[in-house]
Enzyme design. Structure first.
Site, PDB file in Angstrom:
ATOM      1  N   ASP A  47      13.111  -4.829   2.108  1.00 49.00           N
ATOM      2  CA  ASP A  47      12.352  -3.622   2.445  1.00 49.00           C
ATOM      3  C   ASP A  47      11.800  -3.722   3.865  1.00 49.00           C
ATOM      4  O   ASP A  47      11.777  -4.797   4.453  1.00 49.00           O
ATOM      5  CB  ASP A  47      11.181  -3.475   1.466  1.00 49.00           C
ATOM      6  CG  ASP A  47      11.651  -2.913   0.128  1.00 49.00           C
ATOM      7  OD1 ASP A  47      12.812  -2.512   0.039  1.00 49.00           O
ATOM      8  OD2 ASP A  47      10.831  -2.885  -0.810  1.00 49.00           O
ATOM      9  N   LYS A  69      12.047   2.156   3.965  1.00 50.63           N
ATOM     10  CA  LYS A  69      11.653   3.307   4.761  1.00 50.63           C
ATOM     11  C   LYS A  69      10.960   2.802   6.007  1.00 50.63           C
ATOM     12  O   LYS A  69      10.135   1.905   5.933  1.00 50.63           O
ATOM     13  CB  LYS A  69      10.652   4.168   3.989  1.00 50.63           C
ATOM     14  CG  LYS A  69      11.240   4.845   2.798  1.00 50.63           C
ATOM     15  CD  LYS A  69      10.216   5.738   2.178  1.00 50.63           C
ATOM     16  CE  LYS A  69      10.777   6.304   0.883  1.00 50.63           C
ATOM     17  NZ  LYS A  69       9.795   7.013   0.119  1.00 50.63           N
ATOM     18  N   MET A 185      -1.190   2.709   0.269  1.00 51.21           N
ATOM     19  CA  MET A 185      -0.544   3.945   0.758  1.00 51.21           C
ATOM     20  C   MET A 185      -1.516   5.136   0.770  1.00 51.21           C
ATOM     21  O   MET A 185      -1.165   6.226   0.323  1.00 51.21           O
ATOM     22  CB  MET A 185       0.667   4.283  -0.142  1.00 51.21           C
ATOM     23  CG  MET A 185       1.725   3.210  -0.140  1.00 51.21           C
ATOM     24  SD  MET A 185       3.041   3.512  -1.336  1.00 51.21           S
ATOM     25  CE  MET A 185       2.357   2.801  -2.820  1.00 51.21           C
TER      26      MET A 185
END
Ligand SMILES: C[S@@+](CC[C@H](N)C(=O)[O-])C[C@H]1O[C@@H](n2cnc3c(N)ncnc32)[C@H](O)[C@@H]1O
Length: 272
Positions: A47, A69, A185
């Site tokens: 990741d 991402k 997040m």
């Protein structure tokens, strides 16, 4: 001694996938088993939050595949990632799937092992130090303090859109728990979350902090209050990855710094 410990590690067999937590960033916080995976894997699927220093520990000839991402780069669809893992395992490769922190904490590790299990691929899951707890430790904020909290809530601040419905936590209920809240997040939605927690009864002067890039280069800590943290984060230019913590445990940092200001730089005490 480290060699002896590594010799006792399990073998990553051809056709097997190890799903390992890479911890918050600093390679010193890897588990021995994750290190053994890096030492044996022919393919490392990682990741974006896996630190470059951790990836550097993979075998020199290992194939490194980015599956995450990152600003400006297209994200890899979850279905493609699991299909890749299954495909590599079926080709007989030794595969390491590396995720930031712990693979089962807001890391979609559950989806990946379920897919591997459905396809009959042998796997092993290796826990990692989750960033929510590592960030607190690095910022001198113990996760539990006797007399202050008897629980701690790890939550995502990321709203999930599920079949066109916005799924969100009931922040009013969470405010009533009276226990520290650790948010992953949450930077983008923090103004709304802060408002909702205040509407639920948390006073605006509740201690709060943001810890960005914990154990990575550019680590930053901003201490504030529930009411002011969104503005302070914007003013200080705090960006993801960051953990937000709300609750009395935040104040331990100031108490420790009053005694040992040297700790502000994150240096061990005594130095050297
Ligand atoms: C998709 S979640 C993955 C969490 C990961 N599985 C874990 O256990 O830490 C990504 C979020 O974790 C947090 N995060 C990950 N690494 C971090 C770090 N080094 N410092 C602060 N927050 C971090 C941030 O909130 C980031 O947006």
């Amino acid at each position: 001694m480290l060699d002896t410990a590594l010799r006792g590690m399990p073998e990553l067999h051809p056709g097997e996938v190890w799903l390992a937590g890479a911890g918050p960033g600093d390679p010193a916080l890897l588990t021995l088993q994750a290190l053994a995976g890096l030492d044996q894997a022919e393919i490392v699927v990682h990741d974006s939050l896996v630190d470059a220093r951790v990836l550097a520990l993979a075998r020199p000839n290992a194939r490194r595949i980015f599956a995450g991402k990152r600003g400006g780069r297209p994200s890899t669809h979850q279905g493609n990632i699991t299909a890749q893992l299954v495909g590599f395992a079926r080709e007989g490769a030794r595969v390491l799937r590396l995720k930031g922190g712990d693979p089962y904490v807001f890391g979609r590790g559950a989806e990946e092992v379920l897919a591997l299990a459905e396809e009959g691929i042998p796997f092993r899951v290796i826990p990692g130090i989750t960033s929510g707890l590592a960030s607190l430790t690095m910022a001198l904020m113990p996760a539990t303090v006797r007399g202050i909290n008897r629980a701690i809530l790890l939550a995502t601040g990321h709203g999930i859109t599920d079949e066109n419905r916005e799924c969100d936590l009931d922040w009013t209920q969470i405010a009533r728990l009276g226990q520290p809240i650790v948010l992953y997040m949450a930077i983008a939605r923090l103004p709304a979350i802060s408002q909702a927690l205040q509407a639920g009864g948390l006073p605006p002067d509740t201690a709060a902090a943001a810890i960005a890039s914990a154990t990575m280069s550019g680590e930053r800590v901003v201490v504030s209050t529930l009411g002011s943290l969104p503005d302070d984060i914007a003013r200080c230019g705090i960006a993801a990855p960051a953990i937000v913590v709300i609750g009395e445990i935040v104040r331990t940092r100031a108490k420790l710094l009053a005694l040992l200001p040297q700790l502000a730089g994150g240096t061990p005490w005594p130095p050297g």
